[in-house]
Design an enzyme around this catalytic site. Structure first.
Site, mmCIF file in Angstrom:
data_model
loop_
_atom_site.group_PDB
_atom_site.id
_atom_site.type_symbol
_atom_site.label_atom_id
_atom_site.label_comp_id
_atom_site.label_asym_id
_atom_site.label_seq_id
_atom_site.Cartn_x
_atom_site.Cartn_y
_atom_site.Cartn_z
ATOM 1 N N ASP A 1 -66.654 11.242 -59.625
ATOM 2 C CA ASP A 1 -65.377 10.907 -60.252
ATOM 3 C C ASP A 1 -64.477 10.204 -59.234
ATOM 4 O O ASP A 1 -64.886 9.221 -58.633
ATOM 5 C CB ASP A 1 -64.748 12.190 -60.827
ATOM 6 C CG ASP A 1 -63.533 11.945 -61.702
ATOM 7 O OD1 ASP A 1 -63.714 11.629 -62.887
ATOM 8 O OD2 ASP A 1 -62.412 12.078 -61.197
ATOM 9 N N HIS B 1 -69.968 15.068 -67.968
ATOM 10 C CA HIS B 1 -69.395 14.417 -66.798
ATOM 11 C C HIS B 1 -69.666 15.178 -65.497
ATOM 12 O O HIS B 1 -69.835 14.573 -64.438
ATOM 13 C CB HIS B 1 -67.889 14.279 -67.016
ATOM 14 C CG HIS B 1 -67.132 13.638 -65.907
ATOM 15 N ND1 HIS B 1 -67.452 12.415 -65.371
ATOM 16 C CD2 HIS B 1 -66.024 14.066 -65.219
ATOM 17 C CE1 HIS B 1 -66.592 12.102 -64.416
ATOM 18 N NE2 HIS B 1 -65.720 13.096 -64.302
#
Length: 293
Positions: A107, A278
């Site tokens: 991320d 994610h």
């Protein structure tokens, strides 16, 4: 938290912007693990001990996150730019005795990683990008209306709008985002101890502001630096691998590898991490570990 990182040493490392917290263990080629939003170094707890069996592993908290300092922001948002955060990574690794090293970023941490690779050719031995596309690519899609702006647009709005809104009840806001981004749509992928660490990190006014500054930097100075490098034809010199879960990266349009190869990593390799959203290192640590190894 020590139970999540058995045998790891803890470090407070002074940098020009403040103190950075890190943990380290192992003996072998050095690798630094860099977390994303809205998490801390704790996100690596399911894979860091195994990596440390063959590598020297450093897991650090970015400035403004976790136990690291929260430097005062500036009007141009450079304080929370990925370039500035990359300088923190270099300082931490230098203090621990590593002039060159591999980097695994997830991320926002992956954005720090590819910016560091572009700014400091030769510093990274290899780079792993977990579940991101280049900042310039994402913002171009958002502004073209082909990708939902969602939290990117909201968090990058001028101060104090997002800070005030989130500050009314921060834990449900951040946990709502995290649940939405998992493969199951729930928080059950996270160890309760890790969740508590994340709550401590994002239930605090100055860190909420730091998170917003991180995204404001993404929409301004980070974007400008990406565009300048693209225009100059700069690419990452070290080997690059990109891995992703089943979330927004696998939506319509070019594949993640196609995007990286067309921008900053023409020789990138990688694949999808199965059975994960994610948060690949926590949702499917076995497959993520195997991919890294």
């Amino acid at each position: 938290m020590t139970d999540l990182f058995p045998g790891f040493a803890s470090h407070w490392i002074d940098t020009p912007s403040g103190r950075i917290f890190a943990r380290s263990a192992g003996d072998g080629p050095p690798v630094v693990l860099v977390h994303g939003f809205p998490q801390t170094h704790v996100c690596w707890h399911r894979i860091a001990p195994d990596l440390a069996k063959t590598l020297t592993v450093v897991a650090m908290d970015l400035r403004g996150y976790g136990w690291s300092s929260v430097p005062r922001s500036d009007s141009g948002h450079a304080t929370y730019s990925k370039r500035a955060m990359g300088e923190d990574v270099v300082a931490v690794m230098a203090e621990l005795g590593h002039a060159t090293f591999a980097l695994v970023g997830h991320d926002r941490g992956a954005r720090v990683g590819y910016r560091l690779a572009l700014d400091h050719p030769g510093r990274l031995t290899r780079l792993v990008l977990l579940d991101i596309l280049p900042t310039v690519h994402v913002w171009r899609q958002i502004r073209a209306g082909t990708f939902p702006g969602a939290h990117w647009e909201f968090l990058s709005r001028p101060q104090p709008e997002p800070e005030t809104t989130i500050g009314r009840d921060p834990v449900p806001y951040f946990e709502g985002l995290m649940a939405k981004w998992t493969g199951s749509g729930k928080l059950d992928a996270f160890d309760p101890r890790a969740l508590q660490a994340y709550r401590l990190g994002f239930n605090e006014t100055s860190r909420i502001h730091a998170f917003c500054e991180d995204y404001r930097a993404g929409a301004t100075v980070d974007l400008a630096q990406d565009e300048a490098d693209l225009a100059a034809g700069r690419t990452i010199a070290c080997p690059v691998a990109a891995f992703w879960g089943r979330f927004y990266l696998t939506g319509a349009g070019a594949s993640p590898l196609d995007v990286w190869r067309a921008t900053f990593a023409p020789d990138a390799t990688g694949e999808e991490i199965p059975d994960s959203g994610h948060f690949v290192a926590e949702e499917n640590p076995g497959a993520t570990l195997a991919a890294l190894q």
